[in-house]
Motif scaffolding. Structure first.
Motif, PDB file in Angstrom:
ATOM      1  N   ARG A  21     114.620   5.665  -6.350  1.00  0.00           N
ATOM      2  CA  ARG A  21     115.554   6.281  -5.312  1.00  0.00           C
ATOM      3  C   ARG A  21     114.750   7.486  -5.034  1.00  0.00           C
ATOM      4  N   ALA A  22     113.457   7.470  -5.061  1.00  0.00           N
ATOM      5  CA  ALA A  22     112.920   8.980  -4.673  1.00  0.00           C
ATOM      6  C   ALA A  22     111.327   8.542  -4.356  1.00  0.00           C
ATOM      7  N   THR A  23     110.986   9.421  -3.444  1.00  0.00           N
ATOM      8  CA  THR A  23     109.482   9.834  -2.916  1.00  0.00           C
ATOM      9  C   THR A  23     109.228  10.926  -3.927  1.00  0.00           C
ATOM     10  N   GLU A  24     108.008  10.813  -4.351  1.00  0.00           N
ATOM     11  CA  GLU A  24     107.597  11.849  -5.215  1.00  0.00           C
ATOM     12  C   GLU A  24     106.220  12.484  -4.858  1.00  0.00           C
ATOM     13  N   ILE A  25     106.081  13.794  -4.961  1.00  0.00           N
ATOM     14  CA  ILE A  25     104.846  14.609  -4.561  1.00  0.00           C
ATOM     15  C   ILE A  25     104.406  15.131  -5.887  1.00  0.00           C
ATOM     16  N   LEU A  26     103.104  15.158  -6.098  1.00  0.00           N
ATOM     17  CA  LEU A  26     102.407  15.800  -7.098  1.00  0.00           C
ATOM     18  C   LEU A  26     101.421  16.730  -6.866  1.00  0.00           C
ATOM     19  N   THR A  27     101.641  17.891  -7.716  1.00  0.00           N
ATOM     20  CA  THR A  27     100.379  18.851  -7.696  1.00  0.00           C
ATOM     21  C   THR A  27      99.785  19.054  -9.064  1.00  0.00           C
ATOM     22  N   VAL A  28      98.323  19.056  -9.238  1.00  0.00           N
ATOM     23  CA  VAL A  28      97.777  18.981 -10.271  1.00  0.00           C
ATOM     24  C   VAL A  28      97.554  20.706 -10.467  1.00  0.00           C
ATOM     25  N   LEU A  29      97.945  21.124 -11.803  1.00  0.00           N
ATOM     26  CA  LEU A  29      97.714  22.479 -12.088  1.00  0.00           C
ATOM     27  C   LEU A  29      96.667  22.761 -13.243  1.00  0.00           C
ATOM     28  N   GLU A  30      96.181  21.623 -13.608  1.00  0.00           N
ATOM     29  CA  GLU A  30      95.196  21.861 -14.722  1.00  0.00           C
ATOM     30  C   GLU A  30      94.410  20.400 -14.750  1.00  0.00           C
ATOM     31  N   GLY A  31      93.078  20.571 -14.948  1.00  0.00           N
ATOM     32  CA  GLY A  31      92.485  19.183 -15.085  1.00  0.00           C
ATOM     33  C   GLY A  31      92.094  18.246 -13.777  1.00  0.00           C
ATOM     34  N   GLU A  32      91.786  17.139 -14.048  1.00  0.00           N
ATOM     35  CA  GLU A  32      91.571  16.139 -12.911  1.00  0.00           C
ATOM     36  C   GLU A  32      92.453  14.775 -13.378  1.00  0.00           C
ATOM     37  N   LEU A  33      92.914  14.362 -12.211  1.00  0.00           N
ATOM     38  CA  LEU A  33      93.789  13.074 -12.312  1.00  0.00           C
ATOM     39  C   LEU A  33      93.175  12.148 -11.493  1.00  0.00           C
ATOM     40  N   TYR A  34      93.143  10.741 -11.886  1.00  0.00           N
ATOM     41  CA  TYR A  34      92.953   9.498 -11.026  1.00  0.00           C
ATOM     42  C   TYR A  34      94.365   9.115 -10.934  1.00  0.00           C
ATOM     43  N   VAL A  35      94.815   8.917  -9.521  1.00  0.00           N
ATOM     44  CA  VAL A  35      96.053   8.454  -9.220  1.00  0.00           C
ATOM     45  C   VAL A  35      96.107   7.500  -8.091  1.00  0.00           C
ATOM     46  N   GLY A  36      97.463   6.789  -8.121  1.00  0.00           N
ATOM     47  CA  GLY A  36      97.220   5.968  -6.940  1.00  0.00           C
ATOM     48  C   GLY A  36      98.705   5.150  -6.873  1.00  0.00           C
ATOM     49  N   PHE A  37      98.771   4.443  -5.941  1.00  0.00           N
ATOM     50  CA  PHE A  37     100.087   3.546  -5.782  1.00  0.00           C
ATOM     51  C   PHE A  37      99.740   2.198  -4.979  1.00  0.00           C
ATOM     52  N   VAL A  38     100.400   1.325  -5.122  1.00  0.00           N
ATOM     53  CA  VAL A  38     100.302  -0.194  -4.523  1.00  0.00           C
ATOM     54  C   VAL A  38     101.399  -0.396  -3.456  1.00  0.00           C
ATOM     55  N   THR A  39     101.116  -0.776  -2.406  1.00  0.00           N
ATOM     56  CA  THR A  39     102.005  -1.191  -1.551  1.00  0.00           C
ATOM     57  C   THR A  39     102.947  -2.367  -1.842  1.00  0.00           C
ATOM     58  N   SER A  40     103.931  -2.685  -1.171  1.00  0.00           N
ATOM     59  CA  SER A  40     104.719  -3.905  -1.181  1.00  0.00           C
ATOM     60  C   SER A  40     103.862  -5.158  -0.598  1.00  0.00           C
ATOM     61  N   ASN A  41     104.529  -6.181  -0.716  1.00  0.00           N
ATOM     62  CA  ASN A  41     103.746  -7.686  -0.288  1.00  0.00           C
ATOM     63  C   ASN A  41     103.532  -7.410   1.333  1.00  0.00           C
ATOM     64  N   ILE A  42     102.281  -7.030   1.791  1.00  0.00           N
ATOM     65  CA  ILE A  42     102.168  -6.964   3.182  1.00  0.00           C
ATOM     66  C   ILE A  42     101.037  -8.298   3.290  1.00  0.00           C
ATOM     67  N   GLY A  43     101.893  -9.401   3.847  1.00  0.00           N
ATOM     68  CA  GLY A  43     101.222 -10.570   4.105  1.00  0.00           C
ATOM     69  C   GLY A  43     100.914 -11.078   2.753  1.00  0.00           C
ATOM     70  N   GLN A  44      99.689 -11.308   2.136  1.00  0.00           N
ATOM     71  CA  GLN A  44      99.285 -11.927   0.750  1.00  0.00           C
ATOM     72  C   GLN A  44      98.670 -10.759   0.066  1.00  0.00           C
ATOM     73  N   THR A  45      98.687  -9.340   0.699  1.00  0.00           N
ATOM     74  CA  THR A  45      97.787  -8.367   0.059  1.00  0.00           C
ATOM     75  C   THR A  45      98.721  -7.232  -0.432  1.00  0.00           C
ATOM     76  N   ASN A  46      98.647  -6.794  -1.676  1.00  0.00           N
ATOM     77  CA  ASN A  46      99.076  -5.662  -2.140  1.00  0.00           C
ATOM     78  C   ASN A  46      98.309  -4.500  -2.100  1.00  0.00           C
ATOM     79  N   ARG A  47      98.116  -3.564  -1.252  1.00  0.00           N
ATOM     80  CA  ARG A  47      96.968  -2.579  -0.924  1.00  0.00           C
ATOM     81  C   ARG A  47      96.978  -1.539  -1.983  1.00  0.00           C
ATOM     82  N   LEU A  48      95.996  -1.267  -2.742  1.00  0.00           N
ATOM     83  CA  LEU A  48      95.967  -0.101  -3.575  1.00  0.00           C
ATOM     84  C   LEU A  48      95.292   1.276  -2.931  1.00  0.00           C
ATOM     85  N   PHE A  49      95.941   2.527  -3.052  1.00  0.00           N
ATOM     86  CA  PHE A  49      95.340   3.675  -2.505  1.00  0.00           C
ATOM     87  C   PHE A  49      95.536   4.646  -3.727  1.00  0.00           C
TER      88      PHE A  49
END
Length: 228
Positions: free
Chosen positions: A116-144
């Motif tokens: 039920r929500a879009t999320e927006i994240l801010t890093v306050l300390e350290g480093e993070l590797y983050v990502g999301f995967v798209t819904s089924n677009i054709g035969q591909t779920n793209r990773l960002f």
């Protein structure tokens, strides 16, 4: 002419249906200054019943403790402190919430979605590797994906599977905002392998294209973790 009129009516009906779905998918809009949730009410509605204006206090819009680090001594090495309508009743109908996320070194906030929500994240300390995967677009779920450092901001679209991982050797802290008073969280692994009752092992084995014995072991492990 009659056929054209019918086509126009059908198009308008489809447009109305589509826009109605958009409205239904969002949090209820406020029709007054605020609608503080009355957690004592037995009436079941989509959201929460409003508390009487005469009973509203400043404490209904307040919480504390986000300056304190969360306990990350667990298997994932992370801790999420959510601040939503269940924490601050005054958020009812306001369509917003937030959370503090603490990460131990190599800590993970595992792949999950907020239905039920879009999320927006801010890093306050350290480093993070983050990502999301798209819904089924054709035969591909793209990773960002993106490596975020202190002060960096990243958005995760509503409903998409996403994650955050502290790939460093020091702790990390992030603050997130979400576009719902009650975003909901579906942790993918828990939902798939730890549902009650369990999803058929044959179904999961076929879905993941693995031997059913592997699925059986995973389901048994989730069952033990959730019942100890």
């Amino acid at each position: 002419m009659t056929a054209k009129i019918l086509l126009v009516i059908a198009a308008l009906f489809a447009l109305q249906l589509a826009t109605s779905r958009v409205v239904w998918a969002s949090d209820p809009s406020p029709l007054q200054d605020f609608c503080v949730a009355d957690n004592s009410s037995k009436v079941f509605v989509n959201g929460f019943v409003c508390k009487s204006m005469d009973d509203v206090k400043a404490e209904d819009f307040f919480t504390y403790g986000l300056d304190k680090p969360g306990n990350t001594i667990n298997k994932l090495g992370s801790n999420v402190r959510a601040v939503n309508v269940n924490t601050i009743p005054g958020l009812n109908t306001l369509g917003i919430s937030m959370a503090r996320i603490d990460f131990a070194p190599r800590g993970l906030n595992p792949p999950h979605t907020h239905p039920r929500a879009t999320e927006i994240l801010t890093v306050l300390e350290g480093e993070l590797y983050v990502g999301f995967v798209t819904s089924n677009i054709g035969q591909t779920n793209r990773l960002f994906t993106k490596i975020l450092k202190k002060g960096d901001v990243f958005a995760f679209p509503q409903g998409l599977v996403h994650f955050q991982f502290n790939h460093g050797h020091t702790r990390a802290i992030a603050i997130v905002a979400l576009s719902s008073q009650n975003p909901g969280t579906i942790t993918v692994a828990n939902a798939v392998f730890g549902s009650k009752p369990s999803i058929s092992g044959e179904v999961l084995a076929k879905a993941f294209q693995v031997d059913q014995k592997i699925v059986d072991r995973l389901q048994a492990q989730f069952w033990m973790d959730n019942n100890n």
